[in-house]
Design an enzyme around this catalytic site. Structure first.
Site, PDB file in Angstrom:
ATOM      1  N   THR A   1      14.853  -4.428   2.834  1.00 28.59           N
ATOM      2  CA  THR A   1      14.436  -3.470   4.274  1.00 28.59           C
ATOM      3  C   THR A   1      14.429  -4.196   5.351  1.00 28.59           C
ATOM      4  OG1 THR A   1      12.343  -3.745   2.853  1.00 28.59           O
ATOM      5  CG2 THR A   1      11.855  -4.305   5.379  1.00 28.59           C
TER       6      THR A   1
ATOM      7  N   GLY B   1     -21.328 -17.241  -1.304  1.00 30.67           N
ATOM      8  CA  GLY B   1     -20.519 -18.064  -0.124  1.00 30.67           C
ATOM      9  C   GLY B   1     -19.926 -19.409  -0.015  1.00 30.67           C
TER      10      GLY B   1
ATOM     11  N   GLU C   1       6.933  -3.949  -2.977  1.00 33.91           N
ATOM     12  CA  GLU C   1       8.174  -3.025  -3.421  1.00 33.91           C
ATOM     13  C   GLU C   1       7.134  -1.681  -3.046  1.00 33.91           C
ATOM     14  OE1 GLU C   1      10.972  -3.909  -4.758  1.00 33.91           O
ATOM     15  OE2 GLU C   1       9.767  -6.367  -5.011  1.00 33.91           O
TER      16      GLU C   1
END
Length: 380
Positions: free
Chosen positions: A126, A340, A363
């Site tokens: 990338t 919460g 991926e």
């Protein structure tokens, strides 16, 4: 098919559970909040054989198969997904690329050290402006005698700073040419090879993510993996296994979040009874358990095909897509069941929730998996 753990998988699961309780669980939030990549932990995992799961014993690995590999990643990820992510990236990307496409000299040089985690591995495809458009990458390698001169950068790279070796795919031909890319192994200390910005992430914060930078980096031709122009083809095959890795990571997150929610639902009392007695909660648990079963079946089918050296692109994409989407939903429901308290760092589900989202991105996004699946279906 036998859906029970085999003897090896059971031993692995028990070994990891004991290891994780001692060496991972006490430090989860410390590593997460400070974004610490615990290198020493991975050295210990290497000593146990979990950093070279798929590497044959002749190269110093464990010599196990993909079903066992899934067990390793899944069981670690049930405790801390960021550690599971780094184990997966090291095993299935860098190490597996050299195992699959390296020559004998390269395998003997790198695999024994990667398999024992003497070396931590990184893998770079990338780039900043390309993302999934690998054909448009800007990082180039130009031949200069017996060397290649590499210039450019890769981003979102796991172990970019701490890694000792990195397999990178760079452009050696024209942009957009699927045969214009080539893979190389780069070693820490090479002139012109460095790391850049470390990402400050939402989740998976103990798994290091940063840039790799190449400034007239001279790489010997001996470090080239396979033939010139085969880098893209190699990367696509490696990503088939990478999808199984992310599927295993997703499955671990799903199981970890589900088990935490199930436990809490039995312990939390409202209106004089455990909240698990209420259909609003029990139906959530039923949906979560069903999605985990479906994820597991898809994943082990892909692992079976991979193990048998059969086409796995479609099955791997299906498993990754379903398991990753399921883990986000399951983590979300786990927070909801905790109410919460699920929004606080006192309970593990808030971290599973943050970590889960990466699985639908890493991926290849869900949309990319659908593209891969549909293209393969339409070829039939």
């Amino acid at each position: 098919m036998n859906f029970e753990y085999n003897e090896t998988q059971s031993m692995i699961a028990q070994s990891i559970k004991e290891f994780a309780e001692k060496n991972i669980r006490p430090y989860i939030m410390e590593w997460d909040e400070a974004q610490i990549f615990p290198v020493d932990l991975f050295k210990k995992l290497g000593e146990m054989g979990f950093m070279g799961v798929l590497v044959p014993e002749e190269y110093g690995g464990s010599g196990l198969g993909y079903h066992e590999y899934i067990t390793v990643v899944e069981e670690i990820s049930k405790v801390d997904p960021s550690i599971g992510l780094s184990v997966a990236a090291h095993n299935s990307l860098c190490t597996n690329h050299i195992l699959t496409f390296g020559n004998e000299d390269q395998k003997k040089k790198f695999l024994p050290k990667l398999a024992t985690a003497e070396y931590i591995g990184a893998w770079g495809l990338t780039e900043h402006n390309t993302g999934s458009d690998a054909g448009g990458m800007n990082t180039t390698a130009v031949k200069d005698g017996e060397f290649w001169i590499i210039n450019g950068a890769k981003n979102f790279i796991t172990h970019a700073i701490s890694g000792d070796v990195a397999v990178v795919i760079v452009r050696t031909g024209e942009k957009g040419d699927s045969k214009g890319m080539t893979a190389f192994v780069l070693e820490k200390g090479m002139a012109g090879f460095s790391s850049g910005k470390k990402e400050n992430k939402l989740g998976m914060r103990a798994s290091e993510t940063a840039e790799l930078v190449f400034d007239n980096c001279r790489v010997p031709d001996a470090n080239r993996l396979g033939e010139v122009g085969q880098g893209f083809v190699q990367a696509m095959k490696i990503l088939d296994g990478g999808r199984i890795s992310i599927g295993a990571l997703s499955l671990g997150i799903s199981k970890g979040a589900y088990e935490a929610a199930l436990k809490y639902s039995k312990e939390r009392y409202q209106f004089g009874q455990p909240i698990s007695n209420f259909q609003g909660i029990s139906f959530k648990l039923a949906d979560m358990a069903t999605e985990i079963e479906a994820s597991e079946l898809l994943l082990h089918k892909a692992a079976y095909l991979k193990q048998q050296h059969k086409p796995v692109t479609t099955s791997g994409a299906m498993a990754k897509m379903y398991a990753s989407e399921a883990c986000v939903k399951i983590a979300n429901e786990a927070v909801q069941i905790h109410g919460g308290y699920g929004y606080t760092k006192d309970f593990p589900v808030e971290k599973f929730y943050r970590d889960s989202k990466l699985c639908t991105i890493g991926e290849g996004t869900t949309e990319i998996q659908k593209l891969v699946i549909s293209r393969n279906l339409l070829k039939e």
